[in-house]
Design a protein around this motif. Sequence first.
Motif, PDB file in Angstrom:
ATOM      1  N   GLY A  18       0.790  -1.229   0.000  1.00 33.10           N
ATOM      2  CA  GLY A  18       0.000   0.000   0.000  1.00 33.10           C
ATOM      3  C   GLY A  18       0.817   1.271   0.000  1.00 33.10           C
ATOM      4  N   SER A  19       2.139   1.168  -0.132  1.00 32.56           N
ATOM      5  CA  SER A  19       2.994   2.346  -0.025  1.00 32.56           C
ATOM      6  C   SER A  19       4.063   2.360  -1.117  1.00 32.56           C
ATOM      7  CB  SER A  19       3.665   2.371   1.352  1.00 32.56           C
ATOM      8  OG  SER A  19       4.531   3.470   1.461  1.00 32.56           O
ATOM      9  N   TYR A  20       4.066   3.423  -1.887  1.00 33.14           N
ATOM     10  CA  TYR A  20       5.043   3.609  -2.963  1.00 33.14           C
ATOM     11  C   TYR A  20       5.674   4.981  -2.813  1.00 33.14           C
ATOM     12  CZ  TYR A  20       2.749  -0.350  -5.189  1.00 33.14           C
ATOM     13  OH  TYR A  20       2.237  -1.596  -5.463  1.00 33.14           O
ATOM     14  N   LEU A  21       6.969   5.074  -3.101  1.00 37.33           N
ATOM     15  CA  LEU A  21       7.679   6.351  -3.105  1.00 37.33           C
ATOM     16  C   LEU A  21       8.133   6.645  -4.523  1.00 37.33           C
ATOM     17  CD1 LEU A  21       9.900   5.881   0.081  1.00 37.33           C
ATOM     18  CD2 LEU A  21       7.710   7.081  -0.103  1.00 37.33           C
ATOM     19  N   ALA A  22       8.217   7.928  -4.858  1.00 37.90           N
ATOM     20  CA  ALA A  22       8.661   8.339  -6.195  1.00 37.90           C
ATOM     21  C   ALA A  22       9.715   9.428  -6.048  1.00 37.90           C
ATOM     22  CB  ALA A  22       7.475   8.852  -7.008  1.00 37.90           C
ATOM     23  N   PHE A  23      10.855   9.231  -6.736  1.00 35.37           N
ATOM     24  CA  PHE A  23      11.976  10.160  -6.639  1.00 35.37           C
ATOM     25  C   PHE A  23      12.424  10.620  -8.018  1.00 35.37           C
ATOM     26  CE2 PHE A  23      12.439   7.095  -3.144  1.00 35.37           C
ATOM     27  CZ  PHE A  23      12.301   7.950  -2.067  1.00 35.37           C
ATOM     28  N   GLU A  24      12.915  11.849  -8.069  1.00 37.03           N
ATOM     29  CA  GLU A  24      13.538  12.378  -9.273  1.00 37.03           C
ATOM     30  C   GLU A  24      14.819  11.584  -9.527  1.00 37.03           C
ATOM     31  OE1 GLU A  24      14.539  14.142 -12.497  1.00 37.03           O
ATOM     32  OE2 GLU A  24      12.681  14.796 -11.548  1.00 37.03           O
ATOM     33  N   ARG A  25      15.107  11.294 -10.799  1.00 40.27           N
ATOM     34  CA  ARG A  25      16.320  10.536 -11.155  1.00 40.27           C
ATOM     35  C   ARG A  25      17.531  11.439 -11.305  1.00 40.27           C
ATOM     36  NH1 ARG A  25      15.638   6.102 -15.746  1.00 40.27           N
ATOM     37  NH2 ARG A  25      17.695   5.553 -14.937  1.00 40.27           N
ATOM     38  N   THR A  26      17.503  12.593 -10.682  1.00 38.95           N
ATOM     39  CA  THR A  26      18.599  13.552 -10.737  1.00 38.95           C
ATOM     40  C   THR A  26      19.317  13.576  -9.398  1.00 38.95           C
ATOM     41  OG1 THR A  26      17.318  14.918 -12.255  1.00 38.95           O
ATOM     42  CG2 THR A  26      19.177  15.971 -11.171  1.00 38.95           C
ATOM     43  N   CYS A  27      20.632  13.429  -9.421  1.00 41.01           N
ATOM     44  CA  CYS A  27      21.417  13.468  -8.193  1.00 41.01           C
ATOM     45  C   CYS A  27      21.428  14.890  -7.634  1.00 41.01           C
ATOM     46  CB  CYS A  27      22.850  13.006  -8.466  1.00 41.01           C
ATOM     47  SG  CYS A  27      23.877  12.926  -6.975  1.00 41.01           S
ATOM     48  N   THR A  28      21.326  15.003  -6.325  1.00 41.87           N
ATOM     49  CA  THR A  28      21.339  16.315  -5.685  1.00 41.87           C
ATOM     50  C   THR A  28      22.736  16.916  -5.626  1.00 41.87           C
ATOM     51  OG1 THR A  28      21.512  15.234  -3.520  1.00 41.87           O
ATOM     52  CG2 THR A  28      19.301  15.835  -4.289  1.00 41.87           C
ATOM     53  N   TYR A  29      23.767  16.137  -5.930  1.00 43.21           N
ATOM     54  CA  TYR A  29      25.131  16.662  -5.909  1.00 43.21           C
ATOM     55  C   TYR A  29      25.432  17.478  -7.158  1.00 43.21           C
ATOM     56  CZ  TYR A  29      30.197  16.908  -5.949  1.00 43.21           C
ATOM     57  OH  TYR A  29      31.487  17.369  -5.997  1.00 43.21           O
ATOM     58  N   ASP A  30      25.099  16.963  -8.326  1.00 42.30           N
ATOM     59  CA  ASP A  30      25.387  17.652  -9.581  1.00 42.30           C
ATOM     60  C   ASP A  30      24.235  17.434 -10.560  1.00 42.30           C
ATOM     61  OD1 ASP A  30      26.470  18.924 -11.773  1.00 42.30           O
ATOM     62  OD2 ASP A  30      28.064  17.462 -12.102  1.00 42.30           O
ATOM     63  N   PRO A  31      23.152  18.203 -10.419  1.00 44.87           N
ATOM     64  CA  PRO A  31      21.985  18.003 -11.288  1.00 44.87           C
ATOM     65  C   PRO A  31      22.272  18.235 -12.765  1.00 44.87           C
ATOM     66  CG  PRO A  31      21.443  19.427  -9.429  1.00 44.87           C
ATOM     67  CD  PRO A  31      22.925  19.222  -9.409  1.00 44.87           C
ATOM     68  N   GLY A  32      23.344  18.958 -13.080  1.00 43.15           N
ATOM     69  CA  GLY A  32      23.651  19.281 -14.477  1.00 43.15           C
ATOM     70  C   GLY A  32      24.384  18.196 -15.232  1.00 43.15           C
ATOM     71  N   ASN A  33      24.815  17.133 -14.556  1.00 39.77           N
ATOM     72  CA  ASN A  33      25.531  16.082 -15.288  1.00 39.77           C
ATOM     73  C   ASN A  33      24.561  15.308 -16.178  1.00 39.77           C
ATOM     74  OD1 ASN A  33      24.305  13.955 -13.818  1.00 39.77           O
ATOM     75  ND2 ASN A  33      25.969  13.868 -12.344  1.00 39.77           N
ATOM     76  N   ASP A  34      25.081  14.460 -17.030  1.00 39.17           N
ATOM     77  CA  ASP A  34      24.244  13.724 -17.978  1.00 39.17           C
ATOM     78  C   ASP A  34      23.707  12.407 -17.427  1.00 39.17           C
ATOM     79  OD1 ASP A  34      24.524  15.668 -19.929  1.00 39.17           O
ATOM     80  OD2 ASP A  34      26.306  14.739 -20.798  1.00 39.17           O
TER      81      ASP A  34
END
Length: 139
Positions: free
Chosen positions: A71-87
């Motif tokens: 009954g519980s799902y989490l969703a996260f951005e696939r962008t690292c918080t250290y360097d969001p500008g990397n590829d």
Amino acid sequence: MRSRFLLLLPLLVILAGSCKDSNNSPIIPTVPVSAQLNVNSQLYPDLRQDGGYAYLPEGYKGIIVVRQNAGSYLAFERTCTYDPGNDCKLEVDPSRLYITDPCCGSQFNLQGQVIGGPAISALRQYRTSLVASTLYISN
């Protein structure tokens, strides 16, 4: 009076230089997210077991959906918080124990918290709502 000011000036410079913004993580661009998926769909077989995950194309670089329990799902951005500008896009490790950034090596547990640097901030988390077998994801 002038001599007192000259004595206090170095102290003021030191104090002003020591003030830092407590949130010094790079900014991840915000994009509107309004996604839904059927957690019982053949497209997402891993979401049928605890610790299972799926990748979605929405978000800035994509979204990782992780099943905590039925009954519980989490969703996260696939962008690292250290360097969001990397590829790079974050990936669930083959062990299914953590999420990793293949560029900088940062690691996050399946609740989005940092477990290995250089990142110091948790992953951006999206809101989730499960209605019957449909998972709604939004920001």
